[in-house]
Write a protein that holds these residues in place. Structure first.
Motif, PDB file in Angstrom:
ATOM      1  N   SER A 141       0.851  -1.186   0.000  1.00 39.83           N
ATOM      2  CA  SER A 141       0.000   0.000   0.000  1.00 39.83           C
ATOM      3  C   SER A 141       0.890   1.241   0.000  1.00 39.83           C
ATOM      4  CB  SER A 141      -0.876   0.000   1.248  1.00 39.83           C
ATOM      5  OG  SER A 141      -0.091   0.274   2.384  1.00 39.83           O
ATOM      6  N   GLY A 142       0.270   2.388  -0.245  1.00 36.58           N
ATOM      7  CA  GLY A 142       1.027   3.637  -0.260  1.00 36.58           C
ATOM      8  C   GLY A 142       1.759   3.882   1.053  1.00 36.58           C
ATOM      9  N   GLY A 143       1.064   3.641   2.153  1.00 38.60           N
ATOM     10  CA  GLY A 143       1.674   3.869   3.463  1.00 38.60           C
ATOM     11  C   GLY A 143       2.854   2.942   3.701  1.00 38.60           C
ATOM     12  N   GLN A 144       2.685   1.686   3.269  1.00 42.27           N
ATOM     13  CA  GLN A 144       3.786   0.721   3.424  1.00 42.27           C
ATOM     14  C   GLN A 144       4.972   1.123   2.551  1.00 42.27           C
ATOM     15  OE1 GLN A 144       1.546  -2.779   2.398  1.00 42.27           O
ATOM     16  NE2 GLN A 144       1.250  -3.361   4.543  1.00 42.27           N
ATOM     17  N   GLN A 145       4.658   1.579   1.323  1.00 41.54           N
ATOM     18  CA  GLN A 145       5.745   1.995   0.429  1.00 41.54           C
ATOM     19  C   GLN A 145       6.530   3.155   1.034  1.00 41.54           C
ATOM     20  OE1 GLN A 145       5.209   2.367  -3.855  1.00 41.54           O
ATOM     21  NE2 GLN A 145       3.228   1.369  -3.696  1.00 41.54           N
ATOM     22  N   GLN A 146       5.806   4.107   1.611  1.00 37.04           N
ATOM     23  CA  GLN A 146       6.502   5.259   2.177  1.00 37.04           C
ATOM     24  C   GLN A 146       7.337   4.837   3.382  1.00 37.04           C
ATOM     25  OE1 GLN A 146       7.877   7.712   1.210  1.00 37.04           O
ATOM     26  NE2 GLN A 146       6.485   9.457   1.240  1.00 37.04           N
ATOM     27  N   ARG A 147       6.853   3.850   4.133  1.00 35.35           N
ATOM     28  CA  ARG A 147       7.641   3.393   5.283  1.00 35.35           C
ATOM     29  C   ARG A 147       8.901   2.655   4.816  1.00 35.35           C
ATOM     30  NH1 ARG A 147       4.010   0.238   9.190  1.00 35.35           N
ATOM     31  NH2 ARG A 147       2.515   0.025   7.470  1.00 35.35           N
ATOM     32  N   VAL A 148       8.777   1.889   3.718  1.00 38.37           N
ATOM     33  CA  VAL A 148       9.986   1.266   3.162  1.00 38.37           C
ATOM     34  C   VAL A 148      10.967   2.351   2.710  1.00 38.37           C
ATOM     35  CG1 VAL A 148      10.912  -0.171   1.295  1.00 38.37           C
ATOM     36  CG2 VAL A 148       8.801  -0.840   2.445  1.00 38.37           C
ATOM     37  N   ALA A 149      10.423   3.418   2.110  1.00 44.60           N
ATOM     38  CA  ALA A 149      11.289   4.505   1.642  1.00 44.60           C
ATOM     39  C   ALA A 149      12.023   5.147   2.822  1.00 44.60           C
ATOM     40  CB  ALA A 149      10.466   5.552   0.888  1.00 44.60           C
ATOM     41  N   ILE A 150      11.329   5.283   3.951  1.00 41.27           N
ATOM     42  CA  ILE A 150      11.986   5.842   5.141  1.00 41.27           C
ATOM     43  C   ILE A 150      13.071   4.876   5.628  1.00 41.27           C
ATOM     44  CG2 ILE A 150      11.636   6.510   7.558  1.00 41.27           C
ATOM     45  CD1 ILE A 150       8.832   7.503   6.736  1.00 41.27           C
ATOM     46  N   ALA A 151      12.730   3.578   5.653  1.00 41.62           N
ATOM     47  CA  ALA A 151      13.709   2.573   6.083  1.00 41.62           C
ATOM     48  C   ALA A 151      14.933   2.583   5.169  1.00 41.62           C
ATOM     49  CB  ALA A 151      13.067   1.186   6.089  1.00 41.62           C
ATOM     50  N   ARG A 152      14.682   2.771   3.862  1.00 44.09           N
ATOM     51  CA  ARG A 152      15.782   2.808   2.890  1.00 44.09           C
ATOM     52  C   ARG A 152      16.766   3.926   3.224  1.00 44.09           C
ATOM     53  NH1 ARG A 152      14.205   3.954  -3.327  1.00 44.09           N
ATOM     54  NH2 ARG A 152      13.564   5.942  -2.452  1.00 44.09           N
ATOM     55  N   SER A 153      16.232   5.082   3.608  1.00 45.27           N
ATOM     56  CA  SER A 153      17.110   6.193   3.979  1.00 45.27           C
ATOM     57  C   SER A 153      17.801   5.926   5.309  1.00 45.27           C
ATOM     58  CB  SER A 153      16.302   7.487   4.077  1.00 45.27           C
ATOM     59  OG  SER A 153      15.987   7.961   2.795  1.00 45.27           O
ATOM     60  N   LEU A 154      17.034   5.410   6.278  1.00 45.74           N
ATOM     61  CA  LEU A 154      17.600   5.198   7.621  1.00 45.74           C
ATOM     62  C   LEU A 154      18.710   4.153   7.608  1.00 45.74           C
ATOM     63  CD1 LEU A 154      14.394   5.256   9.859  1.00 45.74           C
ATOM     64  CD2 LEU A 154      16.129   7.047   9.594  1.00 45.74           C
ATOM     65  N   ALA A 155      18.612   3.184   6.693  1.00 49.30           N
ATOM     66  CA  ALA A 155      19.615   2.121   6.639  1.00 49.30           C
ATOM     67  C   ALA A 155      21.004   2.664   6.322  1.00 49.30           C
ATOM     68  CB  ALA A 155      19.209   1.073   5.598  1.00 49.30           C
ATOM     69  N   MET A 156      21.048   3.882   5.784  1.00 50.66           N
ATOM     70  CA  MET A 156      22.342   4.495   5.490  1.00 50.66           C
ATOM     71  C   MET A 156      22.933   5.169   6.722  1.00 50.66           C
ATOM     72  SD  MET A 156      22.846   3.881   2.286  1.00 50.66           S
ATOM     73  CE  MET A 156      24.075   5.059   1.696  1.00 50.66           C
ATOM     74  N   ASN A 157      22.237   5.098   7.838  1.00 56.48           N
ATOM     75  CA  ASN A 157      22.625   5.791   9.071  1.00 56.48           C
ATOM     76  C   ASN A 157      22.901   7.270   8.829  1.00 56.48           C
ATOM     77  OD1 ASN A 157      24.254   2.825   9.254  1.00 56.48           O
ATOM     78  ND2 ASN A 157      22.770   3.321  10.847  1.00 56.48           N
ATOM     79  N   PRO A 158      21.901   7.966   8.313  1.00 57.26           N
ATOM     80  CA  PRO A 158      22.121   9.379   8.005  1.00 57.26           C
ATOM     81  C   PRO A 158      22.119  10.228   9.284  1.00 57.26           C
ATOM     82  CG  PRO A 158      19.835   8.837   7.617  1.00 57.26           C
ATOM     83  CD  PRO A 158      20.508   7.557   8.033  1.00 57.26           C
ATOM     84  N   LYS A 159      22.724  11.394   9.175  1.00 62.09           N
ATOM     85  CA  LYS A 159      22.707  12.320  10.305  1.00 62.09           C
ATOM     86  C   LYS A 159      21.547  13.299  10.184  1.00 62.09           C
ATOM     87  CE  LYS A 159      27.674  12.034  10.921  1.00 62.09           C
ATOM     88  NZ  LYS A 159      28.943  12.566  10.403  1.00 62.09           N
ATOM     89  N   ILE A 160      21.028  13.405   8.989  1.00 60.97           N
ATOM     90  CA  ILE A 160      19.951  14.350   8.721  1.00 60.97           C
ATOM     91  C   ILE A 160      18.907  13.628   7.882  1.00 60.97           C
ATOM     92  CG2 ILE A 160      19.323  16.494   7.517  1.00 60.97           C
ATOM     93  CD1 ILE A 160      22.315  17.337   7.874  1.00 60.97           C
ATOM     94  N   MET A 161      17.620  13.895   8.138  1.00 64.13           N
ATOM     95  CA  MET A 161      16.570  13.342   7.275  1.00 64.13           C
ATOM     96  C   MET A 161      15.735  14.496   6.731  1.00 64.13           C
ATOM     97  SD  MET A 161      16.411   9.955   6.889  1.00 64.13           S
ATOM     98  CE  MET A 161      14.702   9.483   6.676  1.00 64.13           C
ATOM     99  N   LEU A 162      15.532  14.469   5.410  1.00 59.14           N
ATOM    100  CA  LEU A 162      14.698  15.470   4.752  1.00 59.14           C
ATOM    101  C   LEU A 162      13.408  14.789   4.295  1.00 59.14           C
ATOM    102  CD1 LEU A 162      17.466  17.007   2.426  1.00 59.14           C
ATOM    103  CD2 LEU A 162      16.854  17.720   4.746  1.00 59.14           C
ATOM    104  N   PHE A 163      12.283  15.441   4.523  1.00 65.16           N
ATOM    105  CA  PHE A 163      10.997  14.883   4.107  1.00 65.16           C
ATOM    106  C   PHE A 163      10.282  15.902   3.226  1.00 65.16           C
ATOM    107  CE2 PHE A 163      12.083  12.717   7.987  1.00 65.16           C
ATOM    108  CZ  PHE A 163      11.606  11.416   7.831  1.00 65.16           C
TER     109      PHE A 163
END
Lengths: 245, 270
Positions: A141-163
């Protein structure tokens, strides 16, 4: 507190149209800044300049003191530290959720397969959908896709997140699941810059709110101040339009 | 694809209750006609001595035809990908080199190009890099010529395929820290190639047919062998009908496979 993002006199032209007309903004470590404003106010452009998806026409962006416009700065190394979540998710449709979450870890962070998958699964669990690891984006679903997208960014251990308007393309019943993930992230102390009109999220998470209009920052204030006591006529007008809904 | 049509009818005669199981309106009569031709030819090859002789003489050429097509297409994929990427390069020089290549090739007849490439360009290039052009076999020249010609057509297909991928894909990849090259290789091209695979299949079939042009270089592929047979026996109908049969059998098989694959792709997208 450390200055994570410094924006100095940022100007951006698209052809002859000046989308951003001199924005200055400093964002500290652990801060959550929400940018609001009418469409065309330049808020997405400012966000996209922070990781150089748009190149500023003039002015400077500094990430942890690194000047992005400097030719010597390795933009890919900076981007690995700055996660970005898009309105349209932009998951890679030919890869499973887990592969979406591991591919950049392997190519950019040079992690081996096992480690990337371990971190990927951790992040999928964090956003609440570890059971979808082997699903393709079109099966989510759209919500699940967006959560995967967030996980994709977080997996890089970023210091900053842009939404960039992360919930604008979602059906109403899926907005909460995405905002909940973002709220958790804010509580954990992630430095976040969020373009959104979700006032509930802004109230709960934002340290400061930035109101932009016509390519300029009109007003910067805490959520309470901005809602209860906006200083500018344009801010009042905009808030009266969105808060009646 | 539309399913069997239910014809609306207000009468209640018996035909209505016995709806035909096959939608006759969609029945592939064209395929039946082609199979009838292939069947008749097979029958003639097996029973008619003259046709059989022509067949036995010509058939070995199929190895060369397939060799030209596979070799030519494999190389054309490389040229096409490079030129397609060049077409969308930010670098003005690379972009213009790629456009020149594509437009030059598209503006000259295939037959003329094959002759020019085989007898002018290949000798000139091989001499200039110190290879005796006699050492470059005529088959290799034909393969190079086909590859250079089809590379230009495939370049446009690759370009269109890459441009059909939404901009957000490249942005997402770049925002994760991937280089342009990594994003192309792992994100954009796998999706683009999947989208253009039917078009690539069509061009493969087209090249199989165009490999017959190599006969002007006296490469002993199917067409050249049938010309030789016709020339020595004066059995023109037998010689040429046999290669019509052979080409059609190959192309129709490939095109049916392609249709099946395309349908599977479309189902996969759902």
């Amino acid at each position: 507190m450390n200055e994570m993002i410094v924006i100095q006199d940022l100007h951006k032209y698209f052809g002859h149209i000046e989308a951003v007309k001199g924005v200055d903004l400093t964002i500290h470590q652990g801060e959550v800044v929400v940018i609001i404003g009418p469409s065309g106010s330049g808020k997405s452009t400012v966000l996209r300049c922070i990781n150089h998806l748009e190149t500023p026409t003039s002015g400077g962006i500094f990430i942890e003191g690194l000047h992005l416009e400097d030719k010597k700065t390795n933009i890919n190394a900076v981007r690995a530290e700055v996660g970005m979540v898009f309105q349209q998710f932009n998951l890679f449709p030919h890869l499973t959720a887990l592969e979406n979450v591991t591919i950049a870890q392997r190519l950019v962070r040079k992690r081996d397969k096992a480690e990337a998958e371990r971190i990927g699964m951790e992040q999928l669990a964090r956003v609440g959908i570890p059971e979808k690891a082997n699903a393709y984006p079109r099966q989510l679903s759209g919500g699940q896709q967006q959560r995967v997208a967030i996980a994709r960014s977080l997996a890089m251990n970023p210091k900053i997140m842009l939404f960039d308007e992360p919930t604008s393309a979602l059906d109403p019943e899926m907005i909460k699941e995405v905002l909940d993930v973002m709220l958790d992230l804010a509580k954990e102390g992630m430095t976040m810059v969020v373009v959104t009109h979700e006032m509930g999220f802004a109230r709960a998470a934002a340290g400061r709110m930035v109101f932009m209009d016509g390519g300029q920052v009109v007003e910067i204030a805490s959520p309470e101040e901005l809602y209860n006591n906006p200083q500018h006529q344009r801010t009042k007008l905009f808030l009266s339009k969105i808060l009646t809904h | 694809m539309a399913g069997p049509e239910v014809t609306p009818s207000f009468s209640t005669n018996s035909r209505n209750r016995n709806e035909p199981l096959v939608a006759w309106r969609e029945f592939p009569w064209w395929l039946v006609a082609i199979f009838v031709f292939l069947g008749v030819m097979t029958y003639l090859i097996l029973t008619d001595e003259e046709v059989n002789q022509a067949f036995v003489f010509i058939l070995p050429g199929i190895t060369t035809t397939l060799y030209l097509t596979l070799g030519g297409f494999g190389l054309a994929l490389v040229f096409g990908l490079l030129a397609g990427l060049g077409r969308i390069s930010q670098n003005r020089l690379i972009r213009n080199i790629a456009i020149t290549y594509v437009e030059f090739i598209r503006g000259v007849p295939t037959l003329v190009l094959i002759l020019t490439l085989a007898f002018v360009i290949v000798p000139a290039v091989s001499d200039s890099i110190g290879i005796n052009n006699r050492d470059v076999s005529i088959e290799l020249r034909a393969i190079l010529a086909l590859a250079i010609i089809y590379g230009a057509f495939l370049a446009e297909i690759f370009r269109a395929g890459i441009e059909s991928i939404p901009k957000g894909q490249m942005e997402a990849a770049r925002s994760l820290g991937m280089t342009v090259r990594q994003a192309m290789q792992y994100i954009i091209l796998p999706q683009a190639i999947r989208n253009i695979s039917p078009a690539l299949g069509n061009d493969f079939i087209a090249m199989l047919k165009d490999s017959s042009l190599a006969s002007v270089l006296a490469v002993r592929e199917l067409t050249q062998r049938s010309r030789l047979h016709a020339g020595s026996t004066f059995r023109f109908p037998e010689a040429y009908l046999v290669i019509v049969f052979l080409y059609l059998a190959m192309t129709i098989t490939l095109s049916l496979l392609l249709r099946w694959y395309e349908r599977r792709l479309r189902v996969g997208e759902r």
